[in-house]
Design a protein around this motif. Sequence first.
Motif, short mmCIF file in Angstrom:
data_model
loop_
_atom_site.label_atom_id
_atom_site.label_comp_id
_atom_site.label_asym_id
_atom_site.label_seq_id
_atom_site.Cartn_x
_atom_site.Cartn_y
_atom_site.Cartn_z
N THR A 3 0.84 -1.19 0.00
CA THR A 3 0.00 0.00 0.00
C THR A 3 0.88 1.25 0.00
OG1 THR A 3 -0.12 -0.18 2.40
CG2 THR A 3 -1.98 -1.04 1.13
N ILE A 4 0.39 2.28 -0.63
CA ILE A 4 1.06 3.58 -0.62
C ILE A 4 -0.01 4.65 -0.37
CG2 ILE A 4 2.90 2.84 -2.20
CD1 ILE A 4 1.45 4.33 -4.44
N ARG A 5 0.45 5.86 -0.16
CA ARG A 5 -0.51 6.96 0.03
C ARG A 5 -0.59 7.80 -1.23
NH1 ARG A 5 -2.44 7.50 4.90
NH2 ARG A 5 -1.44 6.22 6.48
N GLY A 6 -1.81 7.92 -1.75
CA GLY A 6 -2.04 8.80 -2.89
C GLY A 6 -2.63 10.10 -2.42
N ARG A 7 -2.94 10.98 -3.39
CA ARG A 7 -3.50 12.29 -3.02
C ARG A 7 -4.82 12.16 -2.28
NH1 ARG A 7 -3.06 15.65 -8.64
NH2 ARG A 7 -0.81 15.47 -8.98
N LYS A 8 -5.64 11.19 -2.72
CA LYS A 8 -6.99 11.07 -2.15
C LYS A 8 -7.08 10.03 -1.05
CE LYS A 8 -10.05 12.33 -5.93
NZ LYS A 8 -10.91 11.74 -6.97
N GLY A 9 -6.01 9.33 -0.79
CA GLY A 9 -6.06 8.31 0.25
C GLY A 9 -5.23 7.10 -0.13
N PRO A 10 -5.39 6.00 0.62
CA PRO A 10 -4.57 4.82 0.40
C PRO A 10 -4.80 4.20 -0.98
CG PRO A 10 -5.70 4.68 2.50
CD PRO A 10 -6.29 5.84 1.77
N LEU A 11 -3.73 3.69 -1.56
CA LEU A 11 -3.79 2.97 -2.82
C LEU A 11 -3.05 1.65 -2.65
CD1 LEU A 11 -2.73 5.92 -5.18
CD2 LEU A 11 -5.07 5.08 -4.80
N LEU A 12 -3.45 0.68 -3.45
CA LEU A 12 -2.73 -0.59 -3.46
C LEU A 12 -1.94 -0.67 -4.76
CD1 LEU A 12 -2.15 -3.40 -2.25
CD2 LEU A 12 -4.20 -4.22 -3.44
N LEU A 13 -0.68 -1.03 -4.62
CA LEU A 13 0.23 -1.06 -5.77
C LEU A 13 0.73 -2.48 -5.98
CD1 LEU A 13 2.34 0.30 -7.74
CD2 LEU A 13 3.80 0.57 -5.72
N SER A 14 0.69 -2.94 -7.22
CA SER A 14 1.37 -4.20 -7.53
C SER A 14 2.37 -3.93 -8.65
CB SER A 14 0.38 -5.30 -7.94
OG SER A 14 0.11 -5.23 -9.32
N VAL A 15 3.53 -4.54 -8.54
CA VAL A 15 4.57 -4.37 -9.55
C VAL A 15 5.09 -5.74 -9.95
CG1 VAL A 15 6.84 -3.37 -10.06
CG2 VAL A 15 5.22 -2.10 -8.64
N LEU A 47 8.79 -3.16 -16.48
CA LEU A 47 7.91 -3.55 -15.38
C LEU A 47 6.50 -3.07 -15.68
CD1 LEU A 47 10.07 -2.54 -12.27
CD2 LEU A 47 9.98 -4.76 -13.43
N ILE A 48 5.52 -3.74 -15.07
CA ILE A 48 4.16 -3.27 -15.19
C ILE A 48 3.62 -3.02 -13.77
CG2 ILE A 48 3.18 -5.62 -15.24
CD1 ILE A 48 1.87 -2.79 -17.42
N ALA A 49 3.15 -1.81 -13.56
CA ALA A 49 2.60 -1.45 -12.25
C ALA A 49 1.09 -1.32 -12.38
CB ALA A 49 3.20 -0.14 -11.76
N GLU A 50 0.39 -1.87 -11.41
CA GLU A 50 -1.07 -1.69 -11.37
C GLU A 50 -1.44 -1.02 -10.07
OE1 GLU A 50 -4.08 -4.34 -13.01
OE2 GLU A 50 -2.50 -5.85 -13.06
N ILE A 51 -2.34 -0.05 -10.17
CA ILE A 51 -2.73 0.70 -8.99
C ILE A 51 -4.22 0.52 -8.77
CG2 ILE A 51 -2.94 3.01 -7.99
CD1 ILE A 51 -0.40 3.61 -9.79
N PHE A 52 -4.58 0.11 -7.56
CA PHE A 52 -5.97 -0.11 -7.19
C PHE A 52 -6.38 0.93 -6.16
CE2 PHE A 52 -3.83 -4.01 -8.30
CZ PHE A 52 -4.68 -4.61 -9.20
N GLY A 53 -7.63 1.35 -6.25
CA GLY A 53 -8.11 2.36 -5.31
C GLY A 53 -8.45 3.63 -6.04
N GLU A 54 -8.74 4.65 -5.26
CA GLU A 54 -9.25 5.89 -5.83
C GLU A 54 -8.10 6.83 -6.19
OE1 GLU A 54 -12.60 9.16 -4.70
OE2 GLU A 54 -12.23 7.54 -3.27
N ALA A 55 -7.46 6.56 -7.32
CA ALA A 55 -6.37 7.43 -7.75
C ALA A 55 -6.93 8.53 -8.63
CB ALA A 55 -5.31 6.65 -8.50
N ASP A 56 -6.43 9.72 -8.43
CA ASP A 56 -6.78 10.86 -9.26
C ASP A 56 -6.15 10.65 -10.64
OD1 ASP A 56 -7.03 13.33 -10.41
OD2 ASP A 56 -6.64 14.42 -8.55
#
Length: 293
Positions: A38-50, A59-68
């Motif tokens: 997990t990381i912190r985005g502008r709007k709140g927590p995000l889940l990151l997979s790499v 590499l391919i990164a996928e971001i889950f959650g409410e990213a702006d």
Amino acid sequence: MRIHLPLRYPYSFAHTTKRLKSFEKSIYVYREGAFWRTIRGRKGPLLLSVAEDSERPGLIAEIFGEADPEEEEELKGRIAHMFGTDVDLTPFYEQMRQDPVLWPVIEQRIGMHLVLDASLYECLVKTIISQQLNLSFAGTLIERFIQLAGDTGQFAGETWKVFPAAEQVACLRYEDLRHLQFNQRKAEYIIDLSRLIAEGKLDLETLTGLPDDEVMKKLTALRGIGRWTAECLLMFGLRRPDLLPAADIGLRNAVGRLYGLPARPDESEVRRIGEKWAPYRSYATFYLWDTLG
DNA sequence: GGCCAGGCTAGCA
DNA sequence: TGCTAGCATGGC
């Protein structure tokens, strides 16, 4: 959100993420070839997979959650920085071939890059917790700290912990950390540091633009941060290439073992041996630490 | 049981 | 400026 990250080779995703597996706890998970946290985005927590991109090099990164959506470029930069995708290890390797003792260690780990923590604050707190403790117990304390102070995020029906922000830790009492088996002073160091940040009296991001010696000076002026801790932040938080934490017990052990010294070398001896690794002493240290398992 | 851990501070000379 | 006891507790 899916982001492709080109790589500067040599880059071994297996070597690079191997070290993270020993940290697998609530915020780090490695499964099915992908690294999750997990990381912190502008709007709140995000889940990151790499993971390695199966379709093209990189590499391919996928971001889950409410990213702006406007945040995409920023996130791409952060992830690239975390994984060192634009770091060229070639000059380091070229130079290390000249060290017949260290080279075999490096040769077994070609393409091993350093993965940074998600924030300078996270790096600094983890380093303070790790002071003078064996890594196993330090990992236990870090995990308890996250469970106590971190918030949670929901991603695809799963609950994940998020490393706490300074504002959350600033609200704790010293005794809250004492209950987790922190000693009194370490509890003070971490909470006092978090309060400085939460009150706007300390901005770790300003360190990014300063030279190593000024970062050292600013950090060691803070209670609870000595030379070793500042060097670790420079290496593991800011990716500065030429630090040698010569007093570090692990590094001294690794150098003593590898160079076949009769006794564990002291700080000055490590510094003398390490001179020839400049200006890549951080990478040499990182590879030496890796020999400790 | 004893010594050591990927140190730091405070107190003293 | 340099040295050292004390810190807390797990791991071996």
